[in-house]
Design a protein around this motif. Structure first.
Motif, mmCIF file in Angstrom:
data_model
loop_
_atom_site.group_PDB
_atom_site.id
_atom_site.type_symbol
_atom_site.label_atom_id
_atom_site.label_comp_id
_atom_site.label_asym_id
_atom_site.label_seq_id
_atom_site.Cartn_x
_atom_site.Cartn_y
_atom_site.Cartn_z
ATOM 1 N N PHE A 9 0.826 -1.202 0.000
ATOM 2 C CA PHE A 9 0.000 0.000 0.000
ATOM 3 C C PHE A 9 0.862 1.255 0.000
ATOM 4 O O PHE A 9 1.906 1.315 0.673
ATOM 5 C CB PHE A 9 -0.862 0.068 1.273
ATOM 6 N N ASP A 10 0.398 2.271 -0.695
ATOM 7 C CA ASP A 10 0.814 3.638 -0.421
ATOM 8 C C ASP A 10 0.204 4.015 0.930
ATOM 9 O O ASP A 10 -0.717 3.336 1.416
ATOM 10 C CB ASP A 10 0.283 4.543 -1.545
ATOM 11 N N ASP A 13 -3.425 9.271 1.744
ATOM 12 C CA ASP A 13 -4.543 9.316 0.809
ATOM 13 C C ASP A 13 -4.888 7.950 0.211
ATOM 14 O O ASP A 13 -5.721 7.862 -0.689
ATOM 15 C CB ASP A 13 -4.287 10.345 -0.307
ATOM 16 N N THR A 14 -4.243 6.906 0.726
ATOM 17 C CA THR A 14 -4.616 5.532 0.390
ATOM 18 C C THR A 14 -5.100 4.801 1.636
ATOM 19 O O THR A 14 -6.182 4.209 1.644
ATOM 20 C CB THR A 14 -3.432 4.779 -0.238
ATOM 21 N N GLY A 212 -2.786 1.999 -4.504
ATOM 22 C CA GLY A 212 -2.367 3.384 -4.315
ATOM 23 C C GLY A 212 -3.317 4.362 -4.975
ATOM 24 O O GLY A 212 -4.135 3.990 -5.824
ATOM 25 N N ASP A 213 -3.169 5.628 -4.607
ATOM 26 C CA ASP A 213 -4.070 6.671 -5.132
ATOM 27 C C ASP A 213 -3.428 7.498 -6.238
ATOM 28 O O ASP A 213 -4.106 8.357 -6.822
ATOM 29 C CB ASP A 213 -4.507 7.603 -3.994
ATOM 30 N N ASP A 221 2.986 6.880 -7.461
ATOM 31 C CA ASP A 221 2.789 5.426 -7.426
ATOM 32 C C ASP A 221 2.997 4.788 -8.808
ATOM 33 O O ASP A 221 3.094 3.563 -8.922
ATOM 34 C CB ASP A 221 1.372 5.080 -6.947
ATOM 35 N N TRP A 237 -9.090 6.779 1.463
ATOM 36 C CA TRP A 237 -9.096 5.596 2.332
ATOM 37 C C TRP A 237 -10.439 4.879 2.345
ATOM 38 O O TRP A 237 -10.500 3.657 2.513
ATOM 39 C CB TRP A 237 -8.665 5.977 3.744
ATOM 40 N N THR A 240 -10.392 2.439 -0.290
ATOM 41 C CA THR A 240 -9.547 1.313 0.110
ATOM 42 C C THR A 240 -10.309 0.349 1.006
ATOM 43 O O THR A 240 -10.207 -0.882 0.865
ATOM 44 C CB THR A 240 -8.285 1.816 0.820
#
Length: 252
Positions: A9-10, A13-14, A212-213, A221, A237, A240
């Motif tokens: 994951f990032d 914002d992810t 990721g975003d 990303d 999120w 996600t």
């Protein structure tokens, strides 16, 4: 069940709003995921952000589950594992004192020349992260709303990165998060971190999944997608959470 052997994951914002702790549903889903597969988080942020935003927010979990977490700050120039209540170093590739000094000076002078050095800021504007120097236009603790409004099309960050990069041809200068520019050794981006992760775990890149975003062209990303790692794009999120609720029961 099948699916990826590792999900990466990032962070900002992810898994959470920028520089904020992960929300409770994210923490619960990360632990559920780590009960089944390896879990990695890779971001331009420093280790302390990983600690306060993620590790300290996780719900109670056994040591075996926590041992499946891989933390890669500063785009993988640092790599840590969770061992019980401790975070232990696998490696950390530091910039030299000369490299850090030159990067800091170039960021300050070029930001001032371009009119990007702000008078109202929240926290440090230039931060030495050991293996990475980061410029955050409004400071490390700027409100999310202010950060979103500062450079919505990314042109300010791009101009600063180009100007600083011309002065530091021996280093990598790239646009980072919402208001940031990052400087590392050359060839360092999230693709570098994912390759080091594959080497350390023995898990092939095509057996991983990255979420990721900023997978769009020019996004920080994007190098992971171009490396050939299967990717899934999210928009915040909450997106996600929705994706993980469907994914977790299918893996492991």
């Amino acid at each position: 069940m099948s699916g990826p052997r590792l999900v990466a994951f990032d962070l900002d914002d992810t898994l959470a709003p920028s520089k904020c702790p992960i929300p409770e549903p994210i923490g619960a889903l990360l632990v559920r995921l780590a009960e089944r597969v390896e879990v990695a988080i890779i971001s331009g942020g420093q280790l302390e952000q990983f600690r306060t935003q993620v590790v300290e927010q996780l719900p109670p979990a056994g040591e075996e589950v926590l041992a499946r977490f891989h933390l890669l700050p500063t785009c993988g120039t640092q790599y840590y594992r969770v061992r019980g209540t401790e975070i232990v170093t696998v490696y950390a590739h530091e910039l030299t004192a000369d490299e850090r000094d030159r990067a800091t000076q170039a960021l300050r002078e070029e930001a001032q020349r371009l009119g990007l050095w702000q008078t109202q800021t929240w926290g440090d504007v230039i931060e030495d992260r050991g293996s990475q120097i980061t410029f955050s236009a409004l400071g490390q603790r700027a409100p999310i709303e202010a950060k979103a409004a500062w450079d919505p099309d990314g042109s300010k960050k791009a101009a600063l990165a180009e100007a600083v990069g011309a002065r530091l041809p021996d280093l990598e200068v790239r646009s980072g998060g919402t208001t940031s520019v990052d400087i590392t050794h050359r060839g360092i981006d999230k693709a570098y971190g994912m390759q080091r992760l594959a080497e350390a775990t023995g898990i092939a890149l095509d057996e991983m999944l990255f979420i990721g975003d900023r997978l769009d062209p020019g996004g920080n990303d994007r190098p992971v997608l171009e490396l050939g790692v299967p990717c899934h794009a999210v928009d915040g999120w909450q997106d996600t959470v929705a994706y993980l609720e469907a994914l977790v029961p299918t893996v492991g």
